[in-house]
Write a protein that holds these residues in place. Structure first.
Motif, PDB file in Angstrom:
ATOM      1  N   VAL A  56     -58.966 -88.249 -29.120  1.00 57.63           N
ATOM      2  CA  VAL A  56     -58.241 -87.317 -30.259  1.00 57.63           C
ATOM      3  C   VAL A  56     -57.497 -88.073 -31.020  1.00 57.63           C
ATOM      4  CG1 VAL A  56     -58.637 -85.243 -28.704  1.00 57.63           C
ATOM      5  CG2 VAL A  56     -56.552 -86.556 -28.746  1.00 57.63           C
ATOM      6  N   GLY A  57     -57.488 -89.346 -31.355  1.00 57.38           N
ATOM      7  CA  GLY A  57     -56.577 -90.120 -32.245  1.00 57.38           C
ATOM      8  C   GLY A  57     -57.371 -90.399 -33.342  1.00 57.38           C
ATOM      9  N   GLU A  58     -57.075 -91.528 -34.187  1.00 63.75           N
ATOM     10  CA  GLU A  58     -57.244 -91.438 -35.431  1.00 63.75           C
ATOM     11  C   GLU A  58     -58.755 -92.042 -35.498  1.00 63.75           C
ATOM     12  OE1 GLU A  58     -55.164 -90.970 -38.121  1.00 63.75           O
ATOM     13  OE2 GLU A  58     -54.259 -90.292 -36.567  1.00 63.75           O
ATOM     14  N   GLU A  59     -59.334 -92.655 -34.395  1.00 65.21           N
ATOM     15  CA  GLU A  59     -60.694 -93.172 -34.829  1.00 65.21           C
ATOM     16  C   GLU A  59     -61.803 -92.026 -34.924  1.00 65.21           C
ATOM     17  OE1 GLU A  59     -58.554 -93.938 -32.121  1.00 65.21           O
ATOM     18  OE2 GLU A  59     -58.115 -96.180 -32.613  1.00 65.21           O
ATOM     19  N   ALA A  60     -61.734 -91.023 -34.080  1.00 67.40           N
ATOM     20  CA  ALA A  60     -62.723 -89.852 -34.062  1.00 67.40           C
ATOM     21  C   ALA A  60     -62.569 -89.507 -35.692  1.00 67.40           C
ATOM     22  CB  ALA A  60     -62.249 -88.929 -33.212  1.00 67.40           C
ATOM     23  N   PRO A  65     -67.512 -82.833 -31.682  1.00 63.62           N
ATOM     24  CA  PRO A  65     -67.224 -82.964 -29.974  1.00 63.62           C
ATOM     25  C   PRO A  65     -67.378 -84.200 -29.513  1.00 63.62           C
ATOM     26  CG  PRO A  65     -67.989 -80.775 -30.625  1.00 63.62           C
ATOM     27  CD  PRO A  65     -68.333 -81.762 -32.043  1.00 63.62           C
ATOM     28  N   ILE A  66     -68.542 -84.687 -29.907  1.00 64.69           N
ATOM     29  CA  ILE A  66     -68.890 -86.033 -29.197  1.00 64.69           C
ATOM     30  C   ILE A  66     -68.157 -87.167 -29.724  1.00 64.69           C
ATOM     31  CG2 ILE A  66     -70.944 -87.833 -29.218  1.00 64.69           C
ATOM     32  CD1 ILE A  66     -72.875 -85.547 -29.886  1.00 64.69           C
ATOM     33  N   LEU A  67     -67.717 -87.283 -30.920  1.00 63.32           N
ATOM     34  CA  LEU A  67     -66.875 -88.412 -31.327  1.00 63.32           C
ATOM     35  C   LEU A  67     -65.491 -88.141 -30.723  1.00 63.32           C
ATOM     36  CD1 LEU A  67     -67.356 -88.070 -35.129  1.00 63.32           C
ATOM     37  CD2 LEU A  67     -68.285 -89.986 -33.582  1.00 63.32           C
ATOM     38  N   PHE A  68     -65.004 -86.734 -30.481  1.00 65.48           N
ATOM     39  CA  PHE A  68     -63.632 -86.868 -29.664  1.00 65.48           C
ATOM     40  C   PHE A  68     -63.761 -87.117 -28.212  1.00 65.48           C
ATOM     41  CE2 PHE A  68     -62.063 -83.245 -32.785  1.00 65.48           C
ATOM     42  CZ  PHE A  68     -61.280 -84.190 -33.502  1.00 65.48           C
TER      43      PHE A  68
END
Length: 275
Positions: A140-144, A132-135
């Motif tokens: 919600v793209g490729e990086e997360a 959830p933190i990464l999103f």
């Protein structure tokens, strides 16, 4: 004629015996599924839980050859390319940074004293709890998705490289310095070549976890990918799609593992002899 032992601590199965023993559990599993599926379909021809091999083959062939009506893309290859791209980028970043961290913290005591406590704490955090933190941070793209794979594997690789580097005899470093090598020369010209096979093998062992993080990230927020497709069709109980996709992921993982093993064998033949 020498008779090879097939049981006990000193068993020496031949090449073809090893192949047969490796295939036997897989064949038994397939046969067990076939029998169970046949029994269920005999009671209910419309049963979705355990579809027959013919139905799964038709679904897989359709996904692999027929363009999607909405996007015009062939779904299997589009999902495979998307997932492998995320997995490849995440594992490449993890391998490079894990190598640098493990190598340098093992050889430089000051760096080890400064970073090891932090790395130990970070490695204990379950990576999926950070999703959830990464999103939130990366969207919600490729990086997360790439970051989840990276965070989930980099600390395993760095700690394993650290231990492997510390196991190298200290006499090698003393001799290299005595012969005029610089400190960075010792790290990257004496120690690094010995560590590279271990890096590849460690990357092999973390592929399973990397696939887990990839599927989890794609299931939560994605519009393509193998994990996305599995979680998309699960609402329709489309086991004729889910099971072939799981088998396809397994085949991809096995192929990647096999290629990395061949790389170690071809590029570093001395490593197999030492092992």
């Amino acid at each position: 004629m020498k008779i090879r032992r097939l049981s006990g601590l000193h068993a020496q199965p031949g090449r073809w015996t090893r192949i047969i023993l490796a295939l036997l559990p897989l064949l038994l599993l397939v046969a067990l599924y076939a029998v169970a599926s046949q029994i269920r379909l005999a009671d209910n021809p419309h049963d979705k839980l355990m579809p027959g091999f013919g139905k799964m083959a038709d679904a897989f062939w359709r996904l692999a050859t027929e363009p999607d009506r909405r996007s015009g893309e062939i779904l299997l290859w589009m999902d495979t390319l998307a997932s492998l791209s995320r997995l490849g980028i995440g594992m490449a970043l993890s391998a490079v940074l894990g190598l640098l961290i493990g190598l340098n913290t093992a050889l430089f005591p000051t760096l080890r004293a400064a970073l090891n406590p932090l790395l130990t704490v970070l490695s204990i955090i379950p990576p999926l709890t950070l999703l959830p933190i990464l999103f939130i941070v990366f969207g919600v793209g490729e990086e997360a998705k790439v970051m989840l794979i990276f965070i989930g594997t980099v600390f395993v690789i760095s700690r394993d490289i650290h231990l492997a580097t510390r196991a190298i005899p200290h006499e090698q470093i003393i001799k290299a310095l005595t012969l005029g090598a610089t400190q960075l020369g010792v790290v990257y010209r004496v120690v690094l070549p010995q560590i590279m096979p271990r890096l590849i093998n460690t990357t092999r062992l973390t592929l399973g976890a990397a696939w887990l993080f990839l599927i989890a990230a794609e299931a939560v927020a994605s519009t393509d990918g193998l994990g996305y497709r599995i979680y998309l069709v699960r609402r329709y109980l489309a086991m004729d799609v889910i099971i072939p996709y799981v088998a396809w992921i397994t085949l991809l993982g096995f192929t990647m593992d096999w290629l990395l093993r061949l790389t170690v064998r071809w590029v570093y033949p001395w490593h197999d002899r030492d092992a």
